[in-house]
Design a protein around this motif. Structure first.
Motif, PDB file in Angstrom:
ATOM      1  N   LEU A  23      35.437 -41.973  72.876  1.00 29.50           N
ATOM      2  CA  LEU A  23      34.145 -42.126  73.534  1.00 29.50           C
ATOM      3  C   LEU A  23      33.695 -40.812  74.160  1.00 29.50           C
ATOM      4  CD1 LEU A  23      31.813 -43.897  74.500  1.00 29.50           C
ATOM      5  CD2 LEU A  23      33.219 -44.522  76.490  1.00 29.50           C
ATOM      6  N   ASP A  24      34.639 -40.108  74.798  1.00 30.42           N
ATOM      7  CA  ASP A  24      34.287 -38.811  75.403  1.00 30.42           C
ATOM      8  C   ASP A  24      33.805 -37.834  74.334  1.00 30.42           C
ATOM      9  OD1 ASP A  24      35.002 -39.853  77.835  1.00 30.42           O
ATOM     10  OD2 ASP A  24      37.024 -38.956  77.832  1.00 30.42           O
ATOM     11  N   ALA A  25      34.493 -37.809  73.184  1.00 33.25           N
ATOM     12  CA  ALA A  25      34.099 -36.881  72.110  1.00 33.25           C
ATOM     13  C   ALA A  25      32.736 -37.262  71.541  1.00 33.25           C
ATOM     14  CB  ALA A  25      35.153 -36.879  71.002  1.00 33.25           C
ATOM     15  N   ASN A  26      32.485 -38.561  71.404  1.00 31.76           N
ATOM     16  CA  ASN A  26      31.177 -38.994  70.894  1.00 31.76           C
ATOM     17  C   ASN A  26      30.048 -38.569  71.825  1.00 31.76           C
ATOM     18  OD1 ASN A  26      31.990 -40.217  68.495  1.00 31.76           O
ATOM     19  ND2 ASN A  26      32.462 -42.163  69.512  1.00 31.76           N
ATOM     20  N   VAL A  27      30.260 -38.779  73.128  1.00 34.83           N
ATOM     21  CA  VAL A  27      29.235 -38.410  74.105  1.00 34.83           C
ATOM     22  C   VAL A  27      29.025 -36.899  74.115  1.00 34.83           C
ATOM     23  CG1 VAL A  27      28.648 -38.385  76.553  1.00 34.83           C
ATOM     24  CG2 VAL A  27      29.632 -40.452  75.517  1.00 34.83           C
ATOM     25  N   TYR A  28      30.125 -36.154  73.986  1.00 29.47           N
ATOM     26  CA  TYR A  28      30.017 -34.690  73.970  1.00 29.47           C
ATOM     27  C   TYR A  28      29.200 -34.224  72.749  1.00 29.47           C
ATOM     28  CZ  TYR A  28      31.399 -29.878  73.061  1.00 29.47           C
ATOM     29  OH  TYR A  28      31.383 -28.534  72.761  1.00 29.47           O
ATOM     30  N   LEU A  29      29.529 -34.769  71.584  1.00 31.61           N
ATOM     31  CA  LEU A  29      28.813 -34.360  70.367  1.00 31.61           C
ATOM     32  C   LEU A  29      27.347 -34.773  70.427  1.00 31.61           C
ATOM     33  CD1 LEU A  29      31.446 -35.210  67.597  1.00 31.61           C
ATOM     34  CD2 LEU A  29      30.938 -32.990  68.637  1.00 31.61           C
ATOM     35  N   GLU A  30      27.086 -35.947  71.022  1.00 27.10           N
ATOM     36  CA  GLU A  30      25.697 -36.390  71.159  1.00 27.10           C
ATOM     37  C   GLU A  30      24.916 -35.450  72.069  1.00 27.10           C
ATOM     38  OE1 GLU A  30      23.279 -40.520  72.230  1.00 27.10           O
ATOM     39  OE2 GLU A  30      25.354 -40.211  72.912  1.00 27.10           O
ATOM     40  N   THR A  31      25.570 -34.994  73.155  1.00 26.64           N
ATOM     41  CA  THR A  31      24.911 -34.071  74.089  1.00 26.64           C
ATOM     42  C   THR A  31      24.628 -32.727  73.427  1.00 26.64           C
ATOM     43  OG1 THR A  31      26.051 -35.150  75.937  1.00 26.64           O
ATOM     44  CG2 THR A  31      25.086 -32.965  76.333  1.00 26.64           C
ATOM     45  N   VAL A  32      25.611 -32.224  72.696  1.00 27.33           N
ATOM     46  CA  VAL A  32      25.421 -30.933  72.012  1.00 27.33           C
ATOM     47  C   VAL A  32      24.277 -31.030  71.001  1.00 27.33           C
ATOM     48  CG1 VAL A  32      26.497 -29.299  70.429  1.00 27.33           C
ATOM     49  CG2 VAL A  32      27.793 -30.185  72.366  1.00 27.33           C
ATOM     50  N   ASN A  33      24.233 -32.109  70.263  1.00 24.51           N
ATOM     51  CA  ASN A  33      23.198 -32.240  69.235  1.00 24.51           C
ATOM     52  C   ASN A  33      21.811 -32.414  69.844  1.00 24.51           C
ATOM     53  OD1 ASN A  33      22.459 -32.361  66.468  1.00 24.51           O
ATOM     54  ND2 ASN A  33      22.163 -34.566  66.678  1.00 24.51           N
ATOM     55  N   ALA A  34      21.745 -32.977  71.055  1.00 24.70           N
ATOM     56  CA  ALA A  34      20.450 -33.115  71.710  1.00 24.70           C
ATOM     57  C   ALA A  34      19.824 -31.759  71.989  1.00 24.70           C
ATOM     58  CB  ALA A  34      20.598 -33.908  73.014  1.00 24.70           C
ATOM     59  N   HIS A  35      20.693 -30.757  72.222  1.00 26.95           N
ATOM     60  CA  HIS A  35      20.185 -29.395  72.439  1.00 26.95           C
ATOM     61  C   HIS A  35      20.042 -28.629  71.120  1.00 26.95           C
ATOM     62  CE1 HIS A  35      21.725 -30.487  76.455  1.00 26.95           C
ATOM     63  NE2 HIS A  35      20.816 -29.622  76.922  1.00 26.95           N
ATOM     64  N   ALA A  36      20.946 -28.854  70.184  1.00 33.94           N
ATOM     65  CA  ALA A  36      20.919 -28.094  68.928  1.00 33.94           C
ATOM     66  C   ALA A  36      19.873 -28.615  67.957  1.00 33.94           C
ATOM     67  CB  ALA A  36      22.300 -28.146  68.262  1.00 33.94           C
ATOM     68  N   LEU A  37      19.518 -29.900  68.050  1.00 35.46           N
ATOM     69  CA  LEU A  37      18.524 -30.519  67.178  1.00 35.46           C
ATOM     70  C   LEU A  37      18.931 -30.466  65.712  1.00 35.46           C
ATOM     71  CD1 LEU A  37      15.219 -29.194  68.813  1.00 35.46           C
ATOM     72  CD2 LEU A  37      16.398 -31.363  69.214  1.00 35.46           C
ATOM     73  N   ALA A  38      20.221 -30.654  65.439  1.00 35.43           N
ATOM     74  CA  ALA A  38      20.688 -30.754  64.058  1.00 35.43           C
ATOM     75  C   ALA A  38      20.555 -32.198  63.596  1.00 35.43           C
ATOM     76  CB  ALA A  38      22.140 -30.301  63.956  1.00 35.43           C
ATOM     77  N   SER A  39      20.793 -32.443  62.302  1.00 34.37           N
ATOM     78  CA  SER A  39      20.736 -33.817  61.794  1.00 34.37           C
ATOM     79  C   SER A  39      21.908 -34.633  62.319  1.00 34.37           C
ATOM     80  CB  SER A  39      20.742 -33.815  60.266  1.00 34.37           C
ATOM     81  OG  SER A  39      19.556 -33.248  59.781  1.00 34.37           O
ATOM     82  N   ALA A  40      23.080 -34.046  62.294  1.00 32.71           N
ATOM     83  CA  ALA A  40      24.271 -34.748  62.791  1.00 32.71           C
ATOM     84  C   ALA A  40      25.385 -33.730  63.024  1.00 32.71           C
ATOM     85  CB  ALA A  40      24.731 -35.814  61.799  1.00 32.71           C
ATOM     86  N   ILE A  41      26.262 -34.063  63.996  1.00 34.15           N
ATOM     87  CA  ILE A  41      27.466 -33.271  64.271  1.00 34.15           C
ATOM     88  C   ILE A  41      28.625 -34.257  64.302  1.00 34.15           C
ATOM     89  CG2 ILE A  41      28.624 -31.724  65.881  1.00 34.15           C
ATOM     90  CD1 ILE A  41      25.899 -30.917  66.963  1.00 34.15           C
TER      91      ILE A  41
END
Length: 675
Positions: A130-148
């Motif tokens: 869960l921590d890793a999912n939230v971290y990746l979601e946060t990073v992608n919110a700034h990076a604006l990629a399709s998926a990480i």
């Protein structure tokens, strides 16, 4: 022709001395004797053959010059297209590379995250997941990629930025993807393909996450190139991005996306099926395009679409136009950017060059023939003069001998000599008049027909050519194409004018048909547009809509141009050295009891009463020497007479002159609803 034959007979009678036995022989007998000369028919046949050989050689020269000019013009057009294409490919390549560089570093940064490392060491721990999912979601919110997302060493996705969305990558195995296999070997993974879960295409960056000895897993970033795809779709050019297998994955034309430039081999198809790179794109149908020729000195190629592809691209045309294909590799990838540029501008330039060269060669030929004919006329005049002088000398000698032998008949002989001298002077004067008349007829048909009547179309050609160069420098291809098409129409019209001048000179029959006067006036004003703007002449029009006249449109336009030119000259003369007044020319076209009536008024100097009776005489002009030949009004009056109409002049209500053309009415045209 009859005039030249009469002059020839006169010169022949003077230059050929009569034998005593043939003093009264008729001309037919002399011609018969000359025709029966041995070998005369063979010589005439040889001259006839050489004449046809010369004509054939001349036609071959014209055709060869046109072909050479076409080749050079096409080469210049292709070179211009290549320069523009190279610059635009640099821009597209830079934008594509810039878009990819924004995310290239991100997988390596993810490999340093403690949340990611802890999850890879304890993949079954749900809290760490869960921590890793939230971290990746946060990073992608700034990076604006399709998926990480992060995968373990077996390719199973442990965490993803879309973990709480429909179509999540969590618990999906991507071990078959090449980017996973490259990253697992310690190499940065780069891969473009269609997602097997999201069904959306994207570019994948991957990086192996090392552990103690072996790889713990792989961090991956999927980037969408939809922004580039959307930007390219608004481009007027055909731009493609192809991978190493020749498959189009980005295109300004959506119909070409996920299609192959060439048929794919069975090995390539097996490999694509294994990696499922384009599994959702269909059969990767090849684009039906054939190579016409490869250009030297680069990667440029001239290609043509097939019949089916042409119908898809051009809306039903049986064959597609030629395209110039240029390509550029994208740094850091096995991709290529390809641009297809329409070859129509190059072909138009080539056709224009060929036509201009052929017209120049024809003009030079006509110029040589003109000087040759002039030289022949001068030679005939000199020969006739020498024959007259010889006859005169012989006559003087005979008179002297007769005077010495017959002194008793001196008074009678003196009277005879006086009468003979008078007859010789009359003959000499008549001969000079005939030769001068023939010379002026040739000059009237050639110089007046070419110089006077084609002056305005040539000015229009110069203007359109200059504008085409400016539009070409600005890259306004549509305007260049319009100008070149207009130039072609003007050259056709120039050919029609010369043909009509020839018909006018021969008094040939005129084919009359209903013509809209408004269209004729509009065409004439178009030819004179540059002068109207330069001289600041105000044009006033009162034209009855749909008014038809029975005439020949091109020749009537010729008359309108002549009359408008004279009106412009009159307004300029009226303002020369005087206070500035508005230069006005009024054009009125209406129906009347006499028929279709066309009036052209000006506020110039008007027409003096003593000039009015001679106004339509050939070679009569009130302009300065060298400015006009005095043929414009004479030719115009002849054209109107051929139409069965009338051209007359008078004083205008504007203060200058008015020229009135009266023609027979044609059937009235329908007036447009918006008129």
């Amino acid at each position: 022709m009859s005039l030249l034959l009469s002059v020839g007979r006169a010169v022949l009678n003077i230059s050929v001395p009569r034998r005593p036995g043939f003093a009264g022989a008729p001309d037919g007998l002399l011609a018969g004797l000359q025709a029966d000369t041995p070998g005369a028919s063979e010589r005439r046949g040889a001259v006839h053959r050489w004449r046809w050989i010369a004509i054939g050689a001349w036609l071959c020269l014209i055709a060869s010059g046109g072909m050479l000019a076409y080749t050079l013009g096409e080469r210049a057009g292709i070179h211009s297209l290549q320069q523009g294409t190279t610059h635009r490919l640099d821009i597209y390549s830079a934008s594509l590379r810039s878009e990819l560089n924004r995310y290239e570093y991100l997988p390596q940064v993810l490999s340093l995250s403690p949340d990611v490392l802890d999850l890879l060491r304890k993949p079954s721990d749900r809290n760490l997941q869960l921590d890793a999912n939230v971290y990746l979601e946060t990073v992608n919110a700034h990076a604006l990629a399709s998926a990480i997302y992060v995968m373990d060493a077996q390719g199973l996705t442990l965490a993803a930025s879309n973990w709480n969305q429909r179509g999540s990558f969590v618990d999906i195995n991507f071990s078959y993807r090449p980017y996973f296999q490259d990253a697992l070997r310690g190499q940065p993974g780069r891969f473009y393909g269609i997602g097997t879960v999201s069904r959306e295409p994207g570019y994948y960056f991957s990086f192996g996450i090392p552990g103690e000895g072996d790889m713990l897993g792989v961090a991956t970033v999927k980037v969408s190139l939809d922004k580039l795809d959307e930007a390219w779709s608004h481009s007027t050019e055909k731009v493609l991005a192809v991978d190493g297998n020749g498959v189009v994955f980005l295109s300004s034309d959506s119909a070409w996306k996920f299609r192959a430039l060439r048929p794919l081999s069975s090995e390539t198809l097996i490999e694509l099926a294994k990696t499922r790179q384009y599994a959702e794109a269909g059969e990767l149908t090849p684009i039906e395009m054939r190579e016409k020729k490869r250009l030297s000195g680069g990667d440029s190629t001239v290609v043509q679409l097939s019949a089916n592809e042409a119908r898809r691209q051009t809306g039903g045309e049986p064959f597609g136009p030629d395209y110039l294909l240029d390509s550029r590799p994208v740094d850091g990838t096995d991709w290529k950017l390809i641009m297809l540029s329409d070859m129509k501008p190059a072909h138009a330039l080539a056709r224009t060059s060929a036509l201009a060269t052929m017209f120049a060669l024809v003009f030079l030929t006509l110029l040589v023939l003109f000087f040759q004919q002039r030289r022949r006329i001068v030679h005939q005049r000199l020969a006739a003069r020498e024959a007259l002088q010889q006859a005169y000398d012989e006559l003087e000698h005979m008179v002297g001998l007769r005077t010495e032998a017959l002194s008793a008949a001196n008074h009678h002989l003196q009277s005879e000599i006086t009468e003979r001298k008078r007859a010789e002077e009359i003959l000499k004067t008549t001969l000079d008049d005939l030769v001068q008349t023939g010379k002026m007829a040739v000059l009237g048909q050639m110089s007046a027909g070419i110089t006077h009547e084609l002056n305005q179309p040539l000015a229009a050609l110069r203007t359109l050519s200059a504008n085409a160069m400016v539009y070409l420098e600005r890259g306004q291809g549509a305007q260049v194409d319009f100008n070149l098409r207009t130039i072609c129409q003007l050259t056709d019209r120039m050919g029609q004018i010369t043909a009509q001048l020839k018909k006018f000179a021969r008094r040939s029959a005129v084919e009359l048909q209903p013509v809209v006067l408004g269209d004729v006036i509009a065409d004439a004003l178009f030819l004179l547009n540059q002068r109207i703007r330069h001289d600041q002449i105000r044009i006033e029009q009162a034209i009855e809509p749909g008014l038809l006249a029975l005439c020949e449109g091109n020749r009537l336009e010729q008359v309108v141009v002549n009359l408008l030119t004279n009106a412009f000259d009159a307004t300029l003369t009226a303002t020369d050295g005087a206070p500035a007044i508005p230069r006005r020319v009024r054009i009125v076209a209406r129906s009347g009891p006499e028929g279709a009536r066309l009036e052209m008024h000006d506020n110039g100097t008007g027409i003096a009463p003593e000039i009015m009776p001679r106004l339509f005489e050939p070679f009569f002009t009130t302009k300065e020497q060298g400015v006009g030949l005095g043929l414009g009004l004479a030719i115009s009056a002849g054209i109107v007479r051929d139409f069965g109409g009338l051209l007359r002049a008078g004083q205008s209500e504007l203060g200058g002159a008015v020229f009135i053309v009266i023609l027979r009415n044609g059937q009235r045209a329908e007036t447009p609803s918006h008129a």
